[in-house]
Design an enzyme around this catalytic site. Structure first.
Site, PDB file in Angstrom:
ATOM      1  N   ARG A  15       0.829  -1.214   0.000  1.00  0.00           N
ATOM      2  CA  ARG A  15       0.000   0.000   0.000  1.00  0.00           C
ATOM      3  C   ARG A  15       0.859   1.258   0.000  1.00  0.00           C
ATOM      4  O   ARG A  15       0.491   2.271  -0.584  1.00  0.00           O
ATOM      5  CB  ARG A  15      -0.939   0.005   1.216  1.00  0.00           C
ATOM      6  CG  ARG A  15      -2.058  -1.004   1.070  1.00  0.00           C
ATOM      7  CD  ARG A  15      -3.017  -0.931   2.222  1.00  0.00           C
ATOM      8  NE  ARG A  15      -2.356  -1.231   3.491  1.00  0.00           N
ATOM      9  CZ  ARG A  15      -2.953  -1.175   4.667  1.00  0.00           C
ATOM     10  NH1 ARG A  15      -4.208  -0.811   4.744  1.00  0.00           N
ATOM     11  NH2 ARG A  15      -2.296  -1.465   5.764  1.00  0.00           N
ATOM     12  N   SER A  42      -8.102   3.730   4.730  1.00  0.00           N
ATOM     13  CA  SER A  42      -7.821   2.346   4.338  1.00  0.00           C
ATOM     14  C   SER A  42      -7.143   2.285   2.977  1.00  0.00           C
ATOM     15  O   SER A  42      -6.513   1.288   2.643  1.00  0.00           O
ATOM     16  CB  SER A  42      -9.098   1.501   4.359  1.00  0.00           C
ATOM     17  OG  SER A  42     -10.137   2.140   3.667  1.00  0.00           O
ATOM     18  N   GLU A  63     -20.663   3.035  -2.993  1.00  0.00           N
ATOM     19  CA  GLU A  63     -19.728   2.478  -3.973  1.00  0.00           C
ATOM     20  C   GLU A  63     -20.270   2.517  -5.386  1.00  0.00           C
ATOM     21  O   GLU A  63     -19.506   2.685  -6.350  1.00  0.00           O
ATOM     22  CB  GLU A  63     -19.371   1.036  -3.599  1.00  0.00           C
ATOM     23  CG  GLU A  63     -18.592   0.915  -2.289  1.00  0.00           C
ATOM     24  CD  GLU A  63     -19.428   1.122  -1.035  1.00  0.00           C
ATOM     25  OE1 GLU A  63     -20.680   1.015  -1.108  1.00  0.00           O
ATOM     26  OE2 GLU A  63     -18.846   1.390   0.027  1.00  0.00           O
ATOM     27  N   ARG A 172      -2.585  -6.886   1.058  1.00  0.00           N
ATOM     28  CA  ARG A 172      -2.138  -6.244   2.294  1.00  0.00           C
ATOM     29  C   ARG A 172      -1.171  -7.157   3.045  1.00  0.00           C
ATOM     30  O   ARG A 172      -0.848  -6.917   4.192  1.00  0.00           O
ATOM     31  CB  ARG A 172      -3.342  -5.911   3.166  1.00  0.00           C
ATOM     32  CG  ARG A 172      -3.116  -4.674   4.016  1.00  0.00           C
ATOM     33  CD  ARG A 172      -4.386  -4.249   4.685  1.00  0.00           C
ATOM     34  NE  ARG A 172      -4.764  -5.111   5.764  1.00  0.00           N
ATOM     35  CZ  ARG A 172      -5.929  -5.059   6.388  1.00  0.00           C
ATOM     36  NH1 ARG A 172      -6.820  -4.179   6.000  1.00  0.00           N
ATOM     37  NH2 ARG A 172      -6.216  -5.877   7.373  1.00  0.00           N
TER      38      ARG A 172
HETATM   39  C1  LIG Z   1     -20.764  -1.190   1.559  1.00  0.00           C
HETATM   40  C2  LIG Z   1     -19.739  -0.862   2.593  1.00  0.00           C
HETATM   41  N1  LIG Z   1     -18.832   0.100   2.333  1.00  0.00           N
HETATM   42  C3  LIG Z   1     -17.878   0.371   3.260  1.00  0.00           C
HETATM   43  C4  LIG Z   1     -17.819  -0.294   4.439  1.00  0.00           C
HETATM   44  C5  LIG Z   1     -16.707  -0.021   5.433  1.00  0.00           C
HETATM   45  N2  LIG Z   1     -17.225   0.590   6.654  1.00  0.00           N
HETATM   46  C6  LIG Z   1     -17.520  -0.131   7.743  1.00  0.00           C
HETATM   47  S1  LIG Z   1     -18.182   0.777   8.966  1.00  0.00           S
HETATM   48  C7  LIG Z   1     -18.043   2.203   8.054  1.00  0.00           C
HETATM   49  C8  LIG Z   1     -18.498   3.512   8.607  1.00  0.00           C
HETATM   50  C9  LIG Z   1     -19.915   3.450   9.040  1.00  0.00           C
HETATM   51  O1  LIG Z   1     -20.322   4.659   9.565  1.00  0.00           O
HETATM   52  P1  LIG Z   1     -21.752   4.765  10.233  1.00  0.00           P
HETATM   53  O2  LIG Z   1     -22.780   4.181   9.335  1.00  0.00           O
HETATM   54  O3  LIG Z   1     -21.950   6.171  10.619  1.00  0.00           O
HETATM   55  O4  LIG Z   1     -21.634   3.780  11.468  1.00  0.00           O
HETATM   56  P2  LIG Z   1     -21.258   4.107  13.003  1.00  0.00           P
HETATM   57  O5  LIG Z   1     -20.810   5.514  13.087  1.00  0.00           O
HETATM   58  O6  LIG Z   1     -22.507   3.882  13.759  1.00  0.00           O
HETATM   59  O7  LIG Z   1     -20.191   3.128  13.364  1.00  0.00           O
HETATM   60  C10 LIG Z   1     -17.485   1.931   6.807  1.00  0.00           C
HETATM   61  C11 LIG Z   1     -17.206   2.913   5.757  1.00  0.00           C
HETATM   62  C12 LIG Z   1     -18.797  -1.288   4.652  1.00  0.00           C
HETATM   63  N3  LIG Z   1     -18.822  -2.030   5.779  1.00  0.00           N
HETATM   64  N4  LIG Z   1     -19.752  -1.532   3.724  1.00  0.00           N
END
Ligand SMILES: Cc1ncc(C[n+]2csc(CCOP(=O)(O)OP(=O)(O)O)c2C)c(N)n1
Ligand SMILES: [Mg+2]
Lengths: 320, 272
Positions: A15, A42, A63, A172
């Protein structure tokens, strides 16, 4: 293309090489932009964002939108590198990849981060082991899985100058640089990592290092294993595979991916149709149980011992 | 009144246990999403200990109320509530993320009783919950369906497709709670791809909307138990990511940060 003498001793997870190459390219060419889905961290794009704040487009957790935006940016004369976890970039946006990028033939570079089972314990929703099979079906999409940091940087540079859609599938897994003298990066061509006349191990991504370790173990038993780094999954170097089928008695494929449809699928397809030889595919059979990356690799034979065992199985089935 | 007070006290007690136990899981595994666990804990505890009808011994009863954890990364919160509700024994929690554990980093319904659907990729829970609610609507079943999403998660278009479907179908048996902690993985929601005004958006899609303090069990109880209105219900729960641990609150880095020994000890002192 550039010649290279392997030097570095340290391990690198690719990366760092990806962002360094991208930042250097972006410095020289202001058409280069990055598109992400809340994946600045990431994708290691924090530095890029600081240097080129206007050229980092974060659409948030979206996405399908991200990939469509990539196509639009290409239409607008930009060279977008769309970077996200491989699982969501490919799985969530598969139709956008198909229709907006490949079918429409936009000059977009898709960069799958933390591919394979890098997310370990987070489970199959976060693994990207289906991506080779899905994306290999698009015959005009170049699919590259670099074996180390050097090859990652070369692939990023090549993608930036190549006119057309590309999928870079980044690992990774921390690995050393592959020990091949005077390396030259050639898209679409297998790299001969090790000579051998009994069996051929065809690997891609960082699993090439495991293939080399397996070949060394086989050597100790008096078995000569050829190792091919098939960094370009698509288009496949068919000549190198057919030569392996002619010159060695069996083939083992190795990939941090499903054994269905990916590199193993491609090799099995080609050899079955043209030069039937035993093919053993090392990879994951499907959704895997909970476990760390290391545990999953060992459990599913992605190890020197596992690959050597696959070579023995293949040779057992081969004609003498 | 005293019944209500008992319920609120019980929810608070369960929520405290959930936070402590979830953080221990994350500490032991050195993996997890504790920030989002803690913003969601009081909401989920209220659902399981004050609102939902279920029988943990019979997790597949057709008439059960359903809870869908759309923000599937917050398994610390989900697994501790399922354990506290009696779906599985406490010693299972110690296997979190271990090889072949049923407690995967994201929930799998084939592994654990009480998990209604597999989540992890964001933007999946609301469409599935909408389907469950439609099944209830067309069969005349009386169960309710609850779904919890993150707020960053709202950037996924699939949510809005489902919001339109549920609004048009007037799914009054569906309740959607948004964990509005204003942070996503890398930064704030508004600086990433702003969501405000969420309430107006939901109203425009045909939902009955209310806003509550997502850490106030009493307010949550009232909002979640209010009489149906002929529309699907959206509850915007204003929360704090990392709620309950001073050094974690409102810090994006605790989205998937994990505690070292000192941080774990400090958190255990604060979570009392
Ligand atoms: C489709 C998808 N894209 C990206 C992710 C990576 N990801 C996991 S949690 C997250 C952030 C989520 O934020 P939020 O919905 O506000 O949750 P919280 O703050 O309650 O943890 C991301 C980008 C994922 N799990 N699924
Ligand atoms: Mg959030």
């Amino acid at each position: 293309m550039s010649a290279h003498a392997p030097a570095a001793q340290g391990l690198s997870d690719c990366r760092e090489a990806w962002v360094k190459a991208l930042e250097a390219l972006a410095q020289d060419d202001d058409r280069i932009v990055a598109v992400v889905n809340d994946s600045v961290g990431s994708s290691k794009l924090g530095g890029f964002q600081k240097k080129f704040p206007d050229r980092l487009i974060n659409v948030g957790i979206a996405e399908q939108c991200m990939v469509g935006v990539g196509a639009g940016l290409a239409n607008g004369g930009r060279i977008p590198f769309v970077s996200a976890a491989g699982c969501f970039l490919t799985g969530r946006s598969l139709e956008q990849v198909k229709a907006d990028i490949v079918y429409a033939n936009f000059n977009v570079k898709l960069v799958g981060q933390s591919s394979g089972v890098a997310y370990g314990e987070l489970g199959p929703t976060h693994h990207s082991i289906e991506d080779f099979a899905w994306l290999r079906l698009f015959n005009t999409l170049t699919v590259i899985a670099p074996s180390d940091a050097w090859e990652t940087a070369e692939a990023v540079k090549w993608a930036a100058t190549h006119e057309g859609p590309v999928y870079l599938r980044l690992s990774r897994m921390a690995v050393p640089e592959l020990d091949v003298p005077n390396r030259v990066f050639r898209v679409g061509q297998a790299e001969l990592v090790r000579k051998g006349g009994d069996v051929t191990i065809v690997a891609c991504g960082t699993t090439v290092h495991l293939a080399v370790a397996a070949a060394e173990a086989l050597q100790a038993e008096g078995i000569g294993a050829r190792v091919l780094n098939m960094a370009t999954i698509n288009p496949l170097d068919e000549a190198a595979i057919l030569a392996a089928a002619d010159e060695t008695r069996a083939i083992v494929t190795v990939e941090e991916a499903s054994i269905r449809g990916g590199l193993g699928g491609a090799v099995a397809e080609l050899t079955a149709a043209n030069r039937p030889v035993p093919v053993e595919r090392v990879g994951f059979p499907g959704f895997v149980p909970t476990g760390s990356v290391e545990w999953l690799f060992n459990e599913f034979g992605l190890s020197a011992a596992g690959i050597a065992a696959a070579a023995h199985r293949a040779l057992k089935r081969a004609k003498a | 009144m005293s019944l209500q007070n008992d319920t609120v006290a019980r929810i608070k007690e369960k929520a405290l246990w959930m936070r402590r136990r979830a953080f221990k899981m994350v500490y032991d595994a050195q993996l997890g999403h504790p920030g989002g666990d803690f913003s969601a804990t009081d909401i989920i505890a209220t659902l399981y200990f004050g609102v939902m009808n279920y029988d943990a011994a019979k997790p597949n009863l057709p008439g059960r109320d359903r809870f869908i954890m759309s923000k599937g990364h917050a398994t610390g919160a989900l697994y501790t509530v399922l354990c506290a509700a009696g779906y599985f024994p406490e010693d299972w929690l110690a296997t979190y993320m271990q090889p072949r554990s049923m407690l995967n980093g994201h929930p799998n319904r084939n592994y654990l009783p009480g998990v209604e659907t597999n989540t992890g990729p964001l933007g999946h829970g609301l469409p599935v919950a909408t389907g469950i609610a439609i099944a209830g609507q067309i069969t005349g079943a009386s169960y309710r369906t609850f779904v919890l999403t993150g707020d960053g998660e709202m950037q996924e278009g699939s949510n809005w497709e489902a919001a339109m479907t549920a609004g048009n179908r007037k799914l009054e048996n569906l309740t959607w709670i948004v964990d509005r902690n204003r942070l996503q993985q890398g930064a704030g929601t508004e600086e990433t791809n702003g969501l405000d005004p969420l309430d107006k958006k939901f109203e425009a899609f045909g939902w009955d909307v209310s806003m509550v303090d997502g850490h106030d069990a009493e307010a949550l109880l009232a909002a979640l138990s209010a009489a149906p209105t002929g529309k699907p219900r959206a509850i915007i729960a204003n929360t704090t990511k990392g709620k309950g641990v001073s050094f974690m609150e409102n810090k994006a880095s605790w989205h998937h940060g994990v505690p070292n020994d000192d941080q774990f000890a400090t958190a255990m002192k604060e979570l009392i």
